[in-house]
Design a protein around this motif. Structure first.
Motif, PDB file in Angstrom:
ATOM      1  N   THR A 142      62.923 -55.876 -79.199  1.00 31.85           N
ATOM      2  CA  THR A 142      63.167 -54.530 -78.665  1.00 31.85           C
ATOM      3  C   THR A 142      62.355 -53.453 -79.380  1.00 31.85           C
ATOM      4  O   THR A 142      62.054 -52.418 -78.800  1.00 31.85           O
TER       5      THR A 142
ATOM      6  N   PHE B  79      55.105 -48.605 -66.010  1.00 33.14           N
ATOM      7  CA  PHE B  79      56.056 -49.365 -66.822  1.00 33.14           C
ATOM      8  C   PHE B  79      56.979 -48.423 -67.576  1.00 33.14           C
ATOM      9  O   PHE B  79      56.585 -47.319 -67.960  1.00 33.14           O
TER      10      PHE B  79
ATOM     11  N   SER C 185      58.978 -52.726 -69.394  1.00 34.12           N
ATOM     12  CA  SER C 185      59.692 -53.287 -68.248  1.00 34.12           C
ATOM     13  C   SER C 185      59.142 -52.676 -66.966  1.00 34.12           C
ATOM     14  O   SER C 185      58.730 -51.508 -66.934  1.00 34.12           O
ATOM     15  N   SER C 186      59.127 -53.482 -65.907  1.00 30.45           N
ATOM     16  CA  SER C 186      58.558 -53.024 -64.635  1.00 30.45           C
ATOM     17  C   SER C 186      59.542 -53.286 -63.506  1.00 30.45           C
ATOM     18  O   SER C 186      60.254 -54.284 -63.509  1.00 30.45           O
ATOM     19  N   LYS C 187      59.531 -52.370 -62.535  1.00 34.84           N
ATOM     20  CA  LYS C 187      60.361 -52.584 -61.334  1.00 34.84           C
ATOM     21  C   LYS C 187      59.585 -53.414 -60.312  1.00 34.84           C
ATOM     22  O   LYS C 187      60.141 -53.994 -59.400  1.00 34.84           O
TER      23      LYS C 187
ATOM     24  N   THR D 188      58.273 -59.273 -62.154  1.00 39.12           N
ATOM     25  CA  THR D 188      59.114 -59.824 -63.229  1.00 39.12           C
ATOM     26  C   THR D 188      58.231 -60.064 -64.453  1.00 39.12           C
ATOM     27  O   THR D 188      57.005 -60.193 -64.348  1.00 39.12           O
ATOM     28  N   GLY D 189      58.888 -60.166 -65.610  1.00 39.91           N
ATOM     29  CA  GLY D 189      58.163 -60.426 -66.849  1.00 39.91           C
ATOM     30  C   GLY D 189      57.374 -61.718 -66.748  1.00 39.91           C
ATOM     31  O   GLY D 189      56.210 -61.792 -67.163  1.00 39.91           O
TER      32      GLY D 189
ATOM     33  N   TYR E 253      56.952 -63.326 -72.496  1.00 45.98           N
ATOM     34  CA  TYR E 253      58.127 -62.974 -71.693  1.00 45.98           C
ATOM     35  C   TYR E 253      59.305 -63.777 -72.214  1.00 45.98           C
ATOM     36  O   TYR E 253      59.139 -64.723 -72.995  1.00 45.98           O
TER      37      TYR E 253
ATOM     38  N   LEU F 131      66.355 -59.472 -69.945  1.00 45.96           N
ATOM     39  CA  LEU F 131      64.932 -59.205 -70.207  1.00 45.96           C
ATOM     40  C   LEU F 131      64.023 -59.708 -69.080  1.00 45.96           C
ATOM     41  O   LEU F 131      62.807 -59.823 -69.257  1.00 45.96           O
ATOM     42  N   GLN F 132      64.634 -59.973 -67.911  1.00 45.18           N
ATOM     43  CA  GLN F 132      63.857 -60.533 -66.789  1.00 45.18           C
ATOM     44  C   GLN F 132      62.683 -59.652 -66.381  1.00 45.18           C
ATOM     45  O   GLN F 132      61.651 -60.155 -65.963  1.00 45.18           O
ATOM     46  N   SER F 133      62.878 -58.335 -66.486  1.00 47.87           N
ATOM     47  CA  SER F 133      61.814 -57.433 -66.009  1.00 47.87           C
ATOM     48  C   SER F 133      60.838 -57.062 -67.133  1.00 47.87           C
ATOM     49  O   SER F 133      59.955 -56.226 -66.933  1.00 47.87           O
ATOM     50  N   CYS F 134      61.015 -57.692 -68.307  1.00 46.98           N
ATOM     51  CA  CYS F 134      60.268 -57.226 -69.495  1.00 46.98           C
ATOM     52  C   CYS F 134      59.212 -58.200 -69.988  1.00 46.98           C
ATOM     53  O   CYS F 134      59.340 -59.416 -69.809  1.00 46.98           O
TER      54      CYS F 134
END
Ligand SMILES: Cc1ncc(COP(=O)(O)O)c(C=O)c1O
Length: 355
Positions: free
Chosen positions: A156, A285, A298-300, A303-304, A320, A326-329
């Motif tokens: 993080t 991001f 992270s992105s909409k 996916t990471g 990733y 943390l799926q989007s990170c």
């Protein structure tokens, strides 16, 4: 697995280190190494030490301990050197945890902690981070076990203040609090090092792998009260007394003494972290504020895992995580400006390809 392997090893899920591919040259932003070479002075001392490789290394790391004690303002009895900070962390699991003294750490943190726990037959409790991915220090009061906190946390990049760490130490008088400061040099928070003179239940770990450009040399440090260091030394002398090789010990001396080189590299990484954050934000991001040499972004839109795969195809490596929150990170190491520009160019290309 073979019948010769015991149940613990057969069932354990080993730590998966970040990729170190050798097939081609990548822009390598996946394992939080320093993009700059080691200090020239550290390299010179390591080369000189090569001539003595016929002899075992000094198990006490005498020269290194003297230099470190003076530099960090502690007594020699308060320092232990290890083969990377992973080793001192493993020693802490061996010395300060058992089936009645579990390990306690955040649900999102350095992935090696649960592995060390499993390897050493130590039960563990994971405490969820808050929704903004920060640690609530009060969650660790009266933890009922040995606390392991990476500060700044990985992946993080968020950090607790020294007062918050002190609160945790004070509120766990019967247990050890391990503060893993692998990334502390890159942030604005004060190190917890000074607390080792005030409390006998804190271990602070540091590494030469990040801010001191020696990831390949494998050098870590533990700082604690004399009693805790003596216990960790007992583990060391019961496993591998020569855990730090002579070239690494010499390089460590050089890396500590070449203060200007170290300061300058940290300054550049901090500037580049701002640059990377700005560029990623411009690409849409969300970038978490970071006190480390990496950022969590992270992105909409992707996916990471997909972003990681698309970047890899374009010769850029990031990391990733297979964790629900943390799926989007992805976690991106702060590299040189050129490396950041390559990452951003690849990101634009991925965006174009998706249109
Ligand atoms: C939080 C944290 N602690 C410790 C380490 C281990 O570093 P080393 O064994 O290279 O000193 C890492 C490595 O990435 C890390 O992220």
């Amino acid at each position: 697995m073979s019948k010769y392997i015991n149940d613990k090893i057969a069932s354990i899920e080993a730590y998966v280190p970040g990729e170190q591919p050798r097939d081609k040259k990548y822009v390598k932003l996946n394992t939080n190494e320093c993009p700059f070479p080691p200090s020239p002075y550290a390299m010179r001392l390591a080369r000189q030490a090569a001539g003595g490789l016929n002899l075992y290394s000094d198990p006490e790391c005498g020269a290194l301990v003297s230099v470190a004690a003076e530099y960090f303002g502690v007594k020699k009895e308060n320092v232990l050197f290890t083969n990377g900070s992973d080793e001192v962390l493993n020693f802490a699991f061996i010395a300060f945890c058992d089936k009645d003294t579990p390990a306690v750490f955040p649900d999102i943190t350095y992935g090696f902690y649960p592995v060390f726990a499993d390897l050493n037959g130590v039960p563990y409790r994971e405490i969820p981070l808050k929704s903004d991915l920060s640690v609530d220090p009060k969650d660790y009061y009266a933890a009922g076990g040995t606390v392991f906190l990476a500060n700044p946390n990985a992946p993080t990049g968020r950090a607790l203040s020294i007062d918050e760490i002190e609160g945790i130490v004070l509120n766990n008088p019967n247990n050890v609090v391990v503060v893993d400061e692998a990334y502390v040099d890159f942030g604005d928070v004060e190190s917890a090092l000074s607390l080792i003179n005030k409390y006998d239940n804190i271990l602070v770990t540091r590494t030469f792998s990040k801010s001191r450009s020696l990831a390949g040399a494998r050098l870590g440090m533990g700082f604690a009260s004399e009693n805790l260091i003596a216990a960790l030394k007992k583990v060391k002398y019961s496993t591998n007394p020569y855990n730090v090789n002579s070239m690494t010990a010499a390089a460590g001396v050089g890396a500590i003494l070449d203060e200007e080189y170290f300061r300058n590299n940290v300054k550049v990484i901090r500037e580049n972290r701002d640059y990377l954050t700005k560029k990623l934000s411009e690409c849409g991001f969300e970038v978490y504020p970071s006190s480390a040499n990496f950022v969590l972004a992270s992105s909409k839109a992707i996916t990471g895992k997909d972003y990681y795969l698309a970047l890899k195809e374009r010769g850029v490596l990031v990391r990733y995580f297979d964790k629900p929150r943390l799926q989007s990170c992805v976690r991106i190491t702060v590299g040189t400006k050129e490396e950041i520009d390559a990452l951003i160019a690849a990101t634009m290309d991925i965006r174009e390809a998706k249109k």
